[in-house]
Design a protein around this motif. Structure first.
Motif, PDB file in Angstrom:
ATOM      1  N   UNK A   1       0.845  -1.198   0.000  1.00 13.46           N
ATOM      2  CA  UNK A   1       0.000   0.000   0.000  1.00 13.46           C
ATOM      3  C   UNK A   1       0.880   1.248   0.000  1.00 13.46           C
ATOM      4  N   UNK A   2       0.535   2.201  -0.842  1.00 13.36           N
ATOM      5  CA  UNK A   2       1.341   3.419  -0.965  1.00 13.36           C
ATOM      6  C   UNK A   2       1.081   4.391   0.177  1.00 13.36           C
ATOM      7  N   UNK A   3       2.131   5.183   0.479  1.00 11.18           N
ATOM      8  CA  UNK A   3       1.974   6.262   1.444  1.00 11.18           C
ATOM      9  C   UNK A   3       1.036   7.318   0.853  1.00 11.18           C
ATOM     10  N   UNK A   4       0.227   7.905   1.692  1.00 12.61           N
ATOM     11  CA  UNK A   4      -0.671   8.959   1.244  1.00 12.61           C
ATOM     12  C   UNK A   4       0.122  10.214   0.892  1.00 12.61           C
ATOM     13  N   UNK A   5      -0.364  10.973  -0.070  1.00 11.79           N
ATOM     14  CA  UNK A   5       0.346  12.168  -0.524  1.00 11.79           C
ATOM     15  C   UNK A   5       0.526  13.172   0.611  1.00 11.79           C
ATOM     16  N   UNK A   6      -0.399  13.229   1.554  1.00  8.00           N
ATOM     17  CA  UNK A   6      -0.265  14.152   2.683  1.00  8.00           C
ATOM     18  C   UNK A   6       0.897  13.745   3.584  1.00  8.00           C
ATOM     19  N   UNK A   7       1.085  12.446   3.741  1.00  8.73           N
ATOM     20  CA  UNK A   7       2.205  11.953   4.547  1.00  8.73           C
ATOM     21  C   UNK A   7       3.533  12.294   3.889  1.00  8.73           C
ATOM     22  N   UNK A   8       3.588  12.155   2.578  1.00 14.46           N
ATOM     23  CA  UNK A   8       4.808  12.495   1.853  1.00 14.46           C
ATOM     24  C   UNK A   8       5.109  13.988   1.954  1.00 14.46           C
ATOM     25  N   UNK A   9       4.092  14.797   1.805  1.00 15.90           N
ATOM     26  CA  UNK A   9       4.298  16.250   1.882  1.00 15.90           C
ATOM     27  C   UNK A   9       4.779  16.652   3.273  1.00 15.90           C
ATOM     28  N   UNK A  10       4.214  16.040   4.298  1.00 15.93           N
ATOM     29  CA  UNK A  10       4.628  16.359   5.657  1.00 15.93           C
ATOM     30  C   UNK A  10       6.080  15.971   5.900  1.00 15.93           C
ATOM     31  N   UNK A  11       6.496  14.834   5.346  1.00 16.64           N
ATOM     32  CA  UNK A  11       7.882  14.410   5.537  1.00 16.64           C
ATOM     33  C   UNK A  11       8.846  15.421   4.920  1.00 16.64           C
ATOM     34  N   UNK A  12       8.572  15.874   3.698  1.00 12.91           N
ATOM     35  CA  UNK A  12       9.503  16.791   3.030  1.00 12.91           C
ATOM     36  C   UNK A  12       9.473  18.195   3.623  1.00 12.91           C
ATOM     37  N   UNK A  13       8.564  18.437   4.554  1.00 17.93           N
ATOM     38  CA  UNK A  13       8.559  19.708   5.289  1.00 17.93           C
ATOM     39  C   UNK A  13       9.406  19.631   6.550  1.00 17.93           C
ATOM     40  N   UNK A  14       9.899  18.439   6.894  1.00 17.84           N
ATOM     41  CA  UNK A  14      10.723  18.267   8.090  1.00 17.84           C
ATOM     42  C   UNK A  14      12.199  18.480   7.741  1.00 17.84           C
ATOM     43  N   UNK A  15      13.056  18.660   8.746  1.00 18.50           N
ATOM     44  CA  UNK A  15      14.489  18.800   8.466  1.00 18.50           C
ATOM     45  C   UNK A  15      15.065  17.608   7.705  1.00 18.50           C
ATOM     46  N   UNK A  16      14.665  16.391   8.062  1.00 21.99           N
ATOM     47  CA  UNK A  16      15.164  15.215   7.346  1.00 21.99           C
ATOM     48  C   UNK A  16      14.676  15.201   5.894  1.00 21.99           C
ATOM     49  N   UNK A  17      13.428  15.608   5.698  1.00 26.60           N
ATOM     50  CA  UNK A  17      12.894  15.666   4.347  1.00 26.60           C
ATOM     51  C   UNK A  17      13.604  16.695   3.492  1.00 26.60           C
ATOM     52  N   UNK A  18      13.912  17.833   4.082  1.00 26.65           N
ATOM     53  CA  UNK A  18      14.643  18.866   3.327  1.00 26.65           C
ATOM     54  C   UNK A  18      16.047  18.389   2.986  1.00 26.65           C
ATOM     55  N   UNK A  19      16.681  17.634   3.908  1.00 24.49           N
ATOM     56  CA  UNK A  19      18.008  17.095   3.620  1.00 24.49           C
ATOM     57  C   UNK A  19      17.935  16.089   2.474  1.00 24.49           C
ATOM     58  N   UNK A  20      16.926  15.217   2.476  1.00 25.43           N
ATOM     59  CA  UNK A  20      16.762  14.244   1.399  1.00 25.43           C
ATOM     60  C   UNK A  20      16.535  14.949   0.071  1.00 25.43           C
ATOM     61  N   UNK A  21      15.708  15.971   0.068  1.00 26.94           N
ATOM     62  CA  UNK A  21      15.440  16.713  -1.169  1.00 26.94           C
ATOM     63  C   UNK A  21      16.712  17.351  -1.707  1.00 26.94           C
ATOM     64  N   UNK A  22      17.504  17.938  -0.840  1.00 23.73           N
ATOM     65  CA  UNK A  22      18.721  18.612  -1.288  1.00 23.73           C
ATOM     66  C   UNK A  22      19.738  17.629  -1.850  1.00 23.73           C
TER      67      UNK A  22
END
Length: 251
Positions: A1-22
């Motif tokens: 089952x896939x993660x919900x888009x809201x869960x993904x958006x919340x993750x990339x708003x966190x410090x760890x998510x921003x580090x992964x994006x960069x």
């Protein structure tokens, strides 16, 4: 089952998510450049990375799987995101020059079918980068992040999967060496520099680039009937030769 888009958006708003994006954005830019004047597709949840490519690209589309859900992207300007069935993308054949798949394979019910759709919509000279959680990395076990769900991959497993979909791997790299711990996110750059030199096998993500396989069309040899010349007058077999008889004399 896939993660919900809201869960993904919340993750990339966190410090760890921003580090992964960069870290992922840097690797993609090193591989593709800025994709200037090219048509780019982001598949899965690739919008955090697409933001670094969009300004120079000719066209950018973010296709998000139906099981995941879709969000408005970008926040300003015309919406460039759509909802799509991952095994039936709503695009014409050979349309995109670049395809970026993030959070696409790990939770796909049929990753080969997804990659075959990537093959279909990728131009003959196009390139695809697939980002997945590394099986031997710390992030594959971090269930509080999206990378801790679904199937992580090794480099060889991902290469086999791509080849099954008639995509040929041409290069690979790793990213995200910082442990998935929130208070370490501020040191992500230091971990990235040291990790790539000291312990390259423990990266959180593996990025693989691939192109379409091309097959040369070879002519199939055809059998030709040999023409055998036959003499105009062919002797009959001895058994079939007529028997000549002398005329009978009448005395």
């Amino acid at each position: 089952m896939r993660r919900d888009v809201l869960e993904l958006r919340q993750f990339y708003a966190t410090p760890l998510g921003r580090a992964a994006r960069e870290m992922v954005s840097r690797k993609v830019l090193e591989t593709w450049g800025d994709a200037r004047d090219l048509d780019v597709l982001g598949l899965g949840y690739a919008t955090p990375v697409l933001s670094a490519i969009a300004p120079a690209a000719r066209r950018v589309v973010a296709a998000m799987p139906a099981q995941q859900g879709v969000e408005l992207w970008p926040l300003e300007g015309r919406n460039l995101a759509c909802l799509a069935e991952e095994d039936a993308l709503p695009f014409q054949n050979a349309f995109f020059d670049r395809i970026l798949a993030v959070h696409a394979l790990e939770e796909s019910p049929d990753p080969v079918a997804l990659l075959r759709e990537v093959w279909r919509v990728l131009s003959p000279t196009g390139r695809v980068v697939v980002v997945t959680a590394a099986r031997n990395g710390l992030w594959a076990n971090a269930e509080k992040t999206p990378f801790g769900h679904g199937r992580p991959y090794t480099r060889s497993q991902l290469a086999d999967l791509l080849r099954e979909a008639e995509l040929e791997p041409t290069g690979w790299t790793r990213a995200l060496y910082v442990p998935p711990v929130s208070w370490l996110a501020g040191w992500a750059e230091g971990f990235e520099q040291a990790g790539s030199r000291l312990w390259p096998g423990f990266a959180g993500l593996v990025l693989t680039e691939a192109v379409k396989e091309s097959f040369a069309i070879k002519a199939r040899p055809a059998r030709a009937r040999a023409v055998v010349a036959r003499p105009a007058l062919s002797p009959l077999p001895a058994s079939r030769a007529p028997v000549s008889r002398a005329p009978r004399r009448h005395g």
